[in-house]
Design an enzyme around this catalytic site. Structure first.
Site, PDB file in Angstrom:
ATOM      1  N   HIS A 452     -48.328  -8.252  83.582  1.00  0.00           N
ATOM      2  CA  HIS A 452     -47.942  -9.095  82.445  1.00  0.00           C
ATOM      3  C   HIS A 452     -49.175  -9.721  81.790  1.00  0.00           C
ATOM      4  O   HIS A 452     -49.187 -10.909  81.495  1.00  0.00           O
ATOM      5  CB  HIS A 452     -46.988 -10.201  82.910  1.00  0.00           C
ATOM      6  N   GLN A 453     -50.210  -8.943  81.535  1.00  0.00           N
ATOM      7  CA  GLN A 453     -51.427  -9.494  80.953  1.00  0.00           C
ATOM      8  C   GLN A 453     -51.149 -10.052  79.549  1.00  0.00           C
ATOM      9  O   GLN A 453     -50.424  -9.446  78.763  1.00  0.00           O
ATOM     10  CB  GLN A 453     -52.500  -8.419  80.877  1.00  0.00           C
TER      11      GLN A 453
END
Length: 517
Positions: A452-453
């Site tokens: 989930h950058q």
């Protein structure tokens, strides 16, 4: 080489991931607007994409950018794998399909940082009502029944998922009908997961937004094309340079260029176009167009620690394997859940540094951090389109994150060893009982990314902000960022749903106003 007859468009959207598909579709709905959607990956729609159970087969494939973090002292020198979707639909075409909309405080924080109440929770509820085709119990305030995005819970959750709900409830964690209604307005809870599975198949954001518009003559899609840089005349974006089959092509806009390439490639293209930290650009001989020190900074990601139990006998796997999810607080004084647990109904191997083999038959709970304090950065390795980014997430570098990680795994073990699982599991395999020092060592050796950058071109009004409230890149015109890069702070839970909201609101802002919700 792919050829497009037209070289000039009203809008060019770079990146056909979750946000990019949404904004391209909405712009293509504008009468007379010519839209070009550029994607570095392919249009592959084989069983690895369409079959929910096969999502692990995409990791490390051509549909995965396969990013890897730099060695991290806080992880005992380990390099963390940072998978990210590559292809039409981006992450929504290879992920676990969990639909998690973020907490009320996330969106109100966006509104505060941007100075725009249109990013606040009440406004975002309107977007979710527009977006969702919710299949569950009606909730007219929070859910929409007629949108393009099919959201449903499994019809018959597996015994493991039901045991998770029962165990959590007996531990004092409230149970909700859905993780995306009232549950995300308070301290959290446990619920059967909302998923993006339709008639047994993955329903990617590309499927929901672009496929219904493929017949539109004003929407053009170019795949397997790497965006090298944004073209400018003065400080106005006039197009993009892309590489297709090793050859450079240029496309021009009369309107705007929109970067939707994710939290790694969006800041890369900004920097390689001359927008970013001065020292970083000068170090690679890139001519300065506009100094924005926040480009590539503020990197955030959810981090997880796999806790695994052996089954007493083999158990079926439902959908993509994730049917239960839990959010809770490590400290009651917090304003939102900081712990994120995502259950997988099969055993996931730990990193080799953990030194424990998974059971032949079992399940894994990813005990994670929903609100990590650690912040990272991205740096260039060169000025070329093929030069990889150097990603330094600094995972677990903040002492607060280690304290929360200890609490997350402690809660996870208490949950998984609860009597509600009697008859389903035979015992805990990972991590097993450890003293404080041993548990900290386990956390540093086992930490993995939730994929989930975000946050690397953040929206805001301070000196490190990259885009304003309307997602316009500061200091230039005709250029916006519409993807997870703009998040000032990572949202609680999986980020796909939040990226759809960013795409919808971004499209509204591009076309000139707040659409009726």
């Amino acid at each position: 080489m792919q050829q497009l007859i037209d070289r000039t468009y009203d809008f060019i959207v770079c990146g056909a991931g979750t946000s990019g598909c949404v904004v391209a579709a909405r712009l293509a709905d504008q009468p007379g607007a010519r839209v070009l959607l550029i994607e570095a990956g392919s249009a592959y729609t084989g069983p690895e994409v369409t079959d929910p159970a096969q999502w692990p087969a995409n990791l490390g494939s051509e549909r995965d950018w396969g990013f890897e973090a730099q060695p991290n002292p806080a992880l005992n020198g380990r390099r963390m794998a940072l998978n990210m979707g590559k292809g039409l639909g981006g992450g929504s075409s290879i992920n676990v399909m969990v639909w998690a909309r973020g907490h009320r405080t996330d969106w109100d924080h966006f509104a505060e940082e941007s100075g725009d109440p249109g990013w606040g929770y009440e406004s975002v509820l309107g977007y979710y009502r527009r977006i969702e085709n919710w299949q569950g119990r009606p909730d007219p305030l929070r859910r929409g029944p007629n949108g393009p995005v099919h959201v449903a819970q499994p019809h018959a959750p597996q015994p493991l998922a039901l045991a998770t709900l029962e165990a959590a409830n007996q531990l004092g964690i409230p149970r909700f009908d859905s993780p995306n209604g009232e549950m995300m307005e308070g301290p959290g809870g446990v619920a059967i997961a909302d998923l993006r599975i339709k008639e047994g198949k993955r329903d990617s954001v590309y499927d929901a937004y672009i496929v219904p518009r493929l017949h539109n003559p004003n929407l053009h899609i170019l795949t397997q094309a790497l965006v090298a840089r944004v073209l400018f005349k003065g400080r106005t974006a006039i197009g993009v340079e892309v590489v297709v089959e090793g050859q450079q092509q240029r496309f021009y806009v009369t309107g705007e260029v929109i970067l939707s390439m994710g939290a790694v490639n969006t800041p890369k293209v900004l920097m390689q176009s001359g927008i970013g930290p001065e020292a970083e650009l000068r170090a690679h001989g890139i001519p300065l167009l506009n100094v924005l020190p926040g480009v590539g900074q503020n990197h955030q990601d959810h981090v997880a620690f796999g806790c695994t139990w052996a089954y007493s006998q083999p158990q079926p796997v439902g959908g993509g394997g994730c049917e239960a999810t839990l959010y809770w607080k490590s400290d009651a004084r917090l304003d939102a859940p900081d712990l994120l647990h995502c259950q997988l109904e099969f055993a996931v191997p730990s990193p080799p540094e953990v030194g424990i083999a998974p059971p032949a038959q079992g399940w894994t709970m990813f005990a994670g951090l929903a609100r990590p304090v650690s912040r990272g950065q991205l740096r260039l390795s060169g000025a070329g389109v093929l030069d990889r980014m150097l990603i330094e997430p600094n995972t677990l570098s903040a002492p607060e994150d280690m304290a929360a990680a200890l609490a997350s795994v402690e809660l996870c073990r208490e949950l998984g060893n609860h009597r509600a699982f009697a008859g389903v599991v035979s015992g805990e395999v990972v991590p097993g009982p450890r003293d404080r020092q041993g548990m900290e060592r386990f956390l540093r050796n086992s930490a993995v990314s939730f994929w989930h950058q975000c946050g690397t071109a953040k929206m805001g009004r301070d000196d490190m902000a990259v885009v304003d409230r309307a997602l316009r890149v500061y200091g230039v015109s005709g250029l916006r960022v519409v993807d997870a890069s703009v998040m000032p702070r990572i949202t609680v839970g999986n980020t796909m749903a939040a990226c759809v909201v960013i795409g919808e609101r971004g499209a509204d802002l591009v076309v000139g106003g707040e659409a009726s919700l």
